[in-house]
Structure formats: structure tokens, C-alpha cells
Enzyme design. Structure first.
Site, PDB file in Angstrom:
ATOM      1  N   ALA A  65       0.862  -1.190   0.000  1.00  0.00           N
ATOM      2  CA  ALA A  65       0.000   0.000   0.000  1.00  0.00           C
ATOM      3  C   ALA A  65       0.893   1.233   0.000  1.00  0.00           C
ATOM      4  O   ALA A  65       2.071   1.163   0.351  1.00  0.00           O
ATOM      5  CB  ALA A  65      -0.897  -0.022   1.230  1.00  0.00           C
ATOM      6  N   GLY A 109       0.845  -5.133   1.066  1.00  0.00           N
ATOM      7  CA  GLY A 109      -0.394  -5.257   0.291  1.00  0.00           C
ATOM      8  C   GLY A 109      -0.181  -5.936  -1.053  1.00  0.00           C
ATOM      9  O   GLY A 109      -1.113  -6.534  -1.600  1.00  0.00           O
ATOM     10  N   GLU A 112      -0.364  -9.493  -0.278  1.00  0.00           N
ATOM     11  CA  GLU A 112      -1.762  -9.788   0.072  1.00  0.00           C
ATOM     12  C   GLU A 112      -2.648  -9.866  -1.167  1.00  0.00           C
ATOM     13  O   GLU A 112      -3.550 -10.699  -1.247  1.00  0.00           O
ATOM     14  CB  GLU A 112      -2.277  -8.729   1.058  1.00  0.00           C
ATOM     15  CG  GLU A 112      -1.598  -8.860   2.419  1.00  0.00           C
ATOM     16  CD  GLU A 112      -1.870  -7.689   3.346  1.00  0.00           C
ATOM     17  OE1 GLU A 112      -1.695  -6.530   2.899  1.00  0.00           O
ATOM     18  OE2 GLU A 112      -2.243  -7.912   4.497  1.00  0.00           O
ATOM     19  N   GLU A 132       5.435  -4.934   7.100  1.00  0.00           N
ATOM     20  CA  GLU A 132       4.766  -3.825   7.793  1.00  0.00           C
ATOM     21  C   GLU A 132       5.364  -3.541   9.162  1.00  0.00           C
ATOM     22  O   GLU A 132       5.368  -2.410   9.639  1.00  0.00           O
ATOM     23  CB  GLU A 132       3.258  -4.114   7.936  1.00  0.00           C
ATOM     24  CG  GLU A 132       2.467  -4.069   6.634  1.00  0.00           C
ATOM     25  CD  GLU A 132       2.413  -5.399   5.888  1.00  0.00           C
ATOM     26  OE1 GLU A 132       3.229  -6.306   6.191  1.00  0.00           O
ATOM     27  OE2 GLU A 132       1.556  -5.544   4.996  1.00  0.00           O
TER      28      GLU A 132
END
Ligand code: DAK
Length: 258
Positions: A65, A109, A112, A132
Site C-alpha cells: 500500500a 499489500g 496480500e 509492515e
């Protein structure tokens, strides 16, 4: 539909969707995720599409992200707006078979997103990780859950707690990816696998996917029951009659996707 962060092509019944924000290593900003959700919605409705390949660039799938865009957001803001959740979950609820073709970094992300696809095919350069922890947060798009179900607690804890990356060889060894291929053949391999899938009955491949995905949501006996019901349902589909007739008559089936 004008696309700023994605490139969409179609090869037969396969849609090839590329994440394309190279200046930020395909960082998954809100606008990109909105665009992705919109395209997936369209592909879901498009009867000429029966499988999806999601890929990134030659050296990066997606670096996660967009950290710079979210760094200053407040708790009240992300909580009350349910920060980008709907768009992020669109891929997980996509009903047609999907393959992530990953070269280079698939981090946070990005990892993911790949995990939301039904299969991951990795090029030799692929690097998976949930880093993260290094930026003071934790996975937010299902990484802790899908990774644990995919590769087990030991490897998931290792990735999530240390923030290290896993190379393609390790990813294949622990079952995160279904195939490991050279970077040069990655896209061909993914497109070939997708077009093989797209050559089968569309509704039946959707049912097959639904059955397998149910394994992650339920007990064994309930999962087997759902599989049985879906199996029974295939007998209401013309393509089941055609597939079995073609086998008996020693000819190739002509699936009509109904
Ligand atoms: N966000 C924003 N910009 C990024 C970025 C990212 N994730 N990753 C890279 N960039 C930008 C860099 O800032 C740099 O920009 P400029 O300085 O040129 O303007 C450019 O891309 C090139 O990056 P580097 O210079 O860093 O390139 P290197 O080759 O040296 O390093 C790297 C590559 C991938 C190792 C490094 O860029 C890196 O560590 N990136 C961050 C990886 C990371 O921490 N990813 C996890 C982010 S957190 C949720 C849904 C999802 C999420 C959360 C919630 N909900 C539904 C609630 C997901 C969270 C995350 O993914």
C-alpha cells in the site's frame, strides 16, 4: 474505460491486468485500488472473460500500500471510513479463476493481493514479504490470515515478525506458489495456465474455485457437504453433459459455458 494505474488486455477468454505505477514500484494507492475494483467488477460481468491473470512489472509486482499517502491518516479517519476496505476485498470476492504472475517484490499489500488470487506463479526474481512491522504496523489486507492458511504458522510468524522477504525457491518449497519459472517465461506460463482454465466450462471452473475456497472457511464435514452440493449442481449444466459425452465418444468437448 480510461485507466491511469492499470493496463488491461484480453487474450481469448483471458484478461491480463497489469499494475502500472512504476514510479512508485506499483504502490497500491487509493486511486489504483479504486480502479482495480472497477475493472474487476467489469470483468466479472463480461461473459467473454473466463479467467484473469494479474501481474505487475518485470522487477516489481507491488511494493505494498502507498505508505506516503497513508502515513498521516488518523485512527478516527481510517476506522470510520473503513479505510479502502471495499476496494481491497474486491479481488478476494472475484468469482472467476485468477492467477497472480509475480516477478520482483510482492510486499505488504502486494503480497496480500497475490494471496487473494487462486494461484500464484512466481518468476525467479519474486520476493514475497509482509514487512509492515518495519514501519510500525501490521498486515491490513488479510496477510496474517491468508499466509497462515497457505504456509502455516511457523513461516507466517517468521515473515510477519521479522519483516524478511522470501525468495521464489522458498515460496515454492512452502507452498505459497504453485509454480516457479524463469522471469522470461513467467507471463507465457501464467497466460497458458489461464487459457487452459478458460477453455473449460466457465460455470464449472467457478464452482471448482468456490469449492476449494470453502475449505478455508469451514469444517471438513461441512466443506465436503458443500463440495457434494456443487458437484451435484454440475449435473444441471449443459457442459457436464457435453464433457462426459465427449469423453465417451472419444472427441474433444465443445463447452458452451452454460
Ligand atoms: N509506498 C509508497 N511509495 C513507495 C512504496 C510504498 N509502499 N514502495 C516504494 N515506494 C517508492 C519509494 O518511496 C521511491 O519513491 P521516490 O523516492 O523515487 O519518490 C520509489 O518507490 C522507489 O523505491 P526505492 O527507492 O525504495 O526502491 P529500492 O529498490 O531501493 O527498494 C523496496 C525497493 C521495495 C525494498 C522499498 O521501496 C521498500 O521497502 N518499500 C516499502 C515496502 C513496504 O514496507 N511495504 C508494505 C507497505 S504497508 C489495508 C490494505 C492494505 C494494507 C493495509 C491496510 N486495508 C484494507 C485496511 C497494506 C499495507 C502495506 O502494504
Amino acid at each position: 474505460m480510461k485507466l491511469d494505474y492499470l493496463q488491461l488486455e484480453q487474450f481469448g477468454a483471458v484478461a491480463l491486468l497489469r499494475l502500472s505505477r512504476p514510479e512508485a514500484l506499483n504502490a497500491l494507492c487509493v486511486e489504483l485500488m479504486e480502479e482495480l475494483a472497477g475493472v474487476l467488477e467489469r470483468l466479472e460481468q463480461d461473459r467473454s472473460v473466463r479467467a484473469l491473470v494479474l501481474t505487475g512489472g518485470d522487477t516489481v509486482f507491488a511494493a505494498g500500500a502507498d505508505i506516503k499517502a497513508m502515513r498521516d491518516r488518523s485512527y478516527m479517519d481510517v476506522y470510520t471510513s473503513d479505510f479502502v476496505t471495499v476496494n481491497w476485498e474486491r479481488l478476494a470476492s472475484f468469482r472467476k479463476p485468477s492467477i497472480a504472475a509475480v516477478a520482483g517484490y510482492a510486499l505488504g499489500g502486494g503480497c496480500e493481493l497475490a494471496l487473494m488470487c487462486d494461484m500464484i506463479i512466481a518468476g525467479e526474481s519474486a520476493r514475497f514479504g509482509q514487512p509492515e512491522i518495519k514501519i510500525g504496523t501490521i498486515p491490513g489486507a488479510g496477510g496474517s490470515q491468508r499466509l497462515a492458511r497457505s504456509i502455516g504458522k511457523a513461516k507466517t510468524m517468521d515473515l510477519v515478525l521479522t519483516g524478511r522477504t522470501m525468495d521464489a525457491e522458498e515460496a515454492e518449497r512452502c507452498g505459497l506458489v504453485s509454480r516457479r519459472v524463469s522471469d522470461a517465461t513467467l507471463l507465457d506460463e501464467a497466460l497458458q495456465a489461464a487459457s487452459r482454465i478458460a477453455g473449460y466450462s466457465g460455470p464449472v471452473t467457478m464452482m471448482a474455485k468456490e469449492a476449494v475456497n470453502h475449505a478455508f472457511e469451514t469444517s471438513l464435514s461441512e466443506g465436503v457437504r458443500v463440495e457434494r452440493r456443487l458437484f451435484h449442481s454440475t449435473f444441471a449444466i449443459d457442459d457436464q453433459k457435453e464433457g462426459m459425452a465427449a469423453f465417451a465418444e472419444k472427441r474433444a468437448p465443445q463447452f458452451m459455458h452454460r
